[in-house]
Write a protein that holds these residues in place. Structure first.
Motif, PDB file in Angstrom:
ATOM      1  N   GLU A  33      22.197   1.175  32.063  1.00  0.00           N
ATOM      2  CA  GLU A  33      21.973   1.288  30.629  1.00  0.00           C
ATOM      3  C   GLU A  33      23.288   1.431  29.871  1.00  0.00           C
ATOM      4  O   GLU A  33      23.503   0.784  28.843  1.00  0.00           O
ATOM      5  CB  GLU A  33      21.069   2.489  30.321  1.00  0.00           C
ATOM      6  CG  GLU A  33      19.613   2.265  30.629  1.00  0.00           C
ATOM      7  CD  GLU A  33      18.767   3.454  30.225  1.00  0.00           C
ATOM      8  OE1 GLU A  33      19.073   4.096  29.197  1.00  0.00           O
ATOM      9  OE2 GLU A  33      17.802   3.767  30.951  1.00  0.00           O
ATOM     10  N   ILE A  34      24.179   2.290  30.374  1.00  0.00           N
ATOM     11  CA  ILE A  34      25.436   2.487  29.647  1.00  0.00           C
ATOM     12  C   ILE A  34      26.308   1.246  29.734  1.00  0.00           C
ATOM     13  O   ILE A  34      27.026   0.899  28.792  1.00  0.00           O
ATOM     14  CB  ILE A  34      26.176   3.751  30.150  1.00  0.00           C
ATOM     15  CG1 ILE A  34      27.290   4.117  29.146  1.00  0.00           C
ATOM     16  CG2 ILE A  34      26.744   3.563  31.543  1.00  0.00           C
ATOM     17  CD1 ILE A  34      27.922   5.472  29.404  1.00  0.00           C
ATOM     18  N   GLU A  35      26.236   0.510  30.851  1.00  0.00           N
ATOM     19  CA  GLU A  35      26.994  -0.740  30.961  1.00  0.00           C
ATOM     20  C   GLU A  35      26.505  -1.770  29.953  1.00  0.00           C
ATOM     21  O   GLU A  35      27.305  -2.490  29.335  1.00  0.00           O
ATOM     22  CB  GLU A  35      26.875  -1.295  32.374  1.00  0.00           C
ATOM     23  CG  GLU A  35      27.647  -0.489  33.402  1.00  0.00           C
ATOM     24  CD  GLU A  35      27.314  -0.892  34.820  1.00  0.00           C
ATOM     25  OE1 GLU A  35      26.727  -1.977  34.998  1.00  0.00           O
ATOM     26  OE2 GLU A  35      27.623  -0.128  35.754  1.00  0.00           O
ATOM     27  N   LEU A  36      25.196  -1.859  29.784  1.00  0.00           N
ATOM     28  CA  LEU A  36      24.630  -2.791  28.810  1.00  0.00           C
ATOM     29  C   LEU A  36      25.034  -2.406  27.396  1.00  0.00           C
ATOM     30  O   LEU A  36      25.460  -3.259  26.597  1.00  0.00           O
ATOM     31  CB  LEU A  36      23.103  -2.814  28.944  1.00  0.00           C
ATOM     32  CG  LEU A  36      22.344  -3.673  27.930  1.00  0.00           C
ATOM     33  CD1 LEU A  36      22.761  -5.137  28.017  1.00  0.00           C
ATOM     34  CD2 LEU A  36      20.832  -3.536  28.153  1.00  0.00           C
ATOM     35  N   LEU A  37      24.926  -1.124  27.068  1.00  0.00           N
ATOM     36  CA  LEU A  37      25.297  -0.664  25.736  1.00  0.00           C
ATOM     37  C   LEU A  37      26.782  -0.893  25.463  1.00  0.00           C
ATOM     38  O   LEU A  37      27.165  -1.361  24.382  1.00  0.00           O
ATOM     39  CB  LEU A  37      24.959   0.820  25.585  1.00  0.00           C
ATOM     40  CG  LEU A  37      25.283   1.458  24.235  1.00  0.00           C
ATOM     41  CD1 LEU A  37      24.518   0.770  23.108  1.00  0.00           C
ATOM     42  CD2 LEU A  37      24.975   2.952  24.265  1.00  0.00           C
ATOM     43  N   PHE A  38      27.621  -0.596  26.439  1.00  0.00           N
ATOM     44  CA  PHE A  38      29.059  -0.780  26.269  1.00  0.00           C
ATOM     45  C   PHE A  38      29.398  -2.253  26.033  1.00  0.00           C
ATOM     46  O   PHE A  38      30.191  -2.580  25.144  1.00  0.00           O
ATOM     47  CB  PHE A  38      29.805  -0.264  27.503  1.00  0.00           C
ATOM     48  CG  PHE A  38      31.295  -0.438  27.418  1.00  0.00           C
ATOM     49  CD1 PHE A  38      32.083   0.448  26.696  1.00  0.00           C
ATOM     50  CD2 PHE A  38      31.922  -1.495  28.063  1.00  0.00           C
ATOM     51  CE1 PHE A  38      33.461   0.284  26.612  1.00  0.00           C
ATOM     52  CE2 PHE A  38      33.299  -1.669  27.986  1.00  0.00           C
ATOM     53  CZ  PHE A  38      34.069  -0.774  27.255  1.00  0.00           C
ATOM     54  N   PHE A  39      28.786  -3.134  26.813  1.00  0.00           N
ATOM     55  CA  PHE A  39      29.069  -4.563  26.657  1.00  0.00           C
ATOM     56  C   PHE A  39      28.684  -5.047  25.260  1.00  0.00           C
ATOM     57  O   PHE A  39      29.452  -5.761  24.602  1.00  0.00           O
ATOM     58  CB  PHE A  39      28.328  -5.374  27.709  1.00  0.00           C
ATOM     59  CG  PHE A  39      28.541  -6.854  27.575  1.00  0.00           C
ATOM     60  CD1 PHE A  39      29.711  -7.446  28.035  1.00  0.00           C
ATOM     61  CD2 PHE A  39      27.584  -7.650  26.968  1.00  0.00           C
ATOM     62  CE1 PHE A  39      29.923  -8.820  27.884  1.00  0.00           C
ATOM     63  CE2 PHE A  39      27.790  -9.018  26.809  1.00  0.00           C
ATOM     64  CZ  PHE A  39      28.962  -9.602  27.272  1.00  0.00           C
ATOM     65  N   LEU A  40      27.507  -4.664  24.796  1.00  0.00           N
ATOM     66  CA  LEU A  40      27.065  -5.104  23.472  1.00  0.00           C
ATOM     67  C   LEU A  40      27.929  -4.500  22.369  1.00  0.00           C
ATOM     68  O   LEU A  40      28.305  -5.183  21.402  1.00  0.00           O
ATOM     69  CB  LEU A  40      25.598  -4.741  23.263  1.00  0.00           C
ATOM     70  CG  LEU A  40      24.588  -5.582  24.050  1.00  0.00           C
ATOM     71  CD1 LEU A  40      23.194  -4.966  23.978  1.00  0.00           C
ATOM     72  CD2 LEU A  40      24.557  -7.022  23.528  1.00  0.00           C
ATOM     73  N   ALA A  41      28.258  -3.206  22.495  1.00  0.00           N
ATOM     74  CA  ALA A  41      29.071  -2.551  21.467  1.00  0.00           C
ATOM     75  C   ALA A  41      30.490  -3.095  21.447  1.00  0.00           C
ATOM     76  O   ALA A  41      31.112  -3.238  20.388  1.00  0.00           O
ATOM     77  CB  ALA A  41      29.084  -1.043  21.693  1.00  0.00           C
TER      78      ALA A  41
END
Length: 231
Positions: free
Chosen positions: A161-169
């Motif tokens: 989840e944090i990897e996905l959020l970081f990539f999008l942000a």
């Protein structure tokens, strides 16, 4: 450096012994369990770095064990099952699993999946560059420590989840399709379907709901998702 610790929960004795043999050769200290109740006890005592978790076990099944572990820990979980249906995969992902391997499997695949998940999960070295931290209004995403801080409060969050959020942000205001996100975040080792992305976005939205009016995790209908920075 101490060996990494692994818990393997599997009710088939032959598969369990084979997994233990291979993972021990890979340098893991392996704890084993043959049912769900034993798996939870061993998890709390051994505090493993990763869990291989069979779904179809006597007593508590793998889904129940996964749900219980996620109440206590963000440790990576890879589900092992003979079931290949998409609905089962989505159920596991909704409960917080990080990956999903369908039996019968080849041991090199399991080893590769384990190493891939751990690479994504383990914190970077202390001298890692500071481009792995994003600071926005009421939001800090720190990939050096895999920490998410929302409105000043640290949040328990699975690695994916944090990897996905970081990539999008990190790529704010750019729209990505589900297939692109699978490629960029999950990588070539993952053989899932696009609903995997939907599950993780849904869970992120629950954590980020009404936190700030300066950014949002937005659905672009018919295309995919983007992290939108507002003026």
């Amino acid at each position: 450096m101490a060996n990494r610790r692994m818990l393997i929960a599997e009710d088939d004795a032959n598969i369990l012994e084979l997994l233990k043999l291979y993972m021990t050769k890979e340098g893991f200290e392996v704890e084993t369990a043959s049912n769900g109740g034993e798996a939870l006890v061993k998890f709390r005592v051994a505090k493993p770095d990763i869990v291989l978790l069979d779904i179809m076990m006597p007593g508590l099944d793998g889904w129940e064990v996964c749900h219980s572990i996620r109440k206590e820990s963000t440790v990576p979980i890879i589900m092992l099952t003979a079931r290949g249906e998409t609905a089962d995969k989505v159920t596991g992902l909704e409960l917080g699993a990080d990956d999903y391997i369908v039996k019968p499997f080849e041991m090199p695949e399991v080893v590769a999946r384990v190493n891939a998940v751990l690479r994504r999960y383990m914190p970077a070295e202390p001298n890692a560059s500071n481009d792995k931290c994003i600071v926005l209004d009421k939001l800090v995403i720190n990939m050096d420590s895999y920490q998410l801080i929302v409105d000043g409060q640290p949040m328990d969050i699975p690695p994916k989840e944090i990897e996905l959020l970081f990539f999008l942000a990190k790529n704010a205001n750019r729209v990505y399709t589900r297939d692109q996100l699978l490629d960029q975040v999950w990588g070539f080792e993952y053989f899932g379907d696009t609903r995997t992305v939907d599950v993780h976005v849904k869970r992120l939205r629950e954590k980020l709901k009404n936190v700030s009016d300066k950014w949002t995790l937005k659905t672009v209908w018919g295309v995919g998702y983007k992290f939108e920075l507002k003026e």
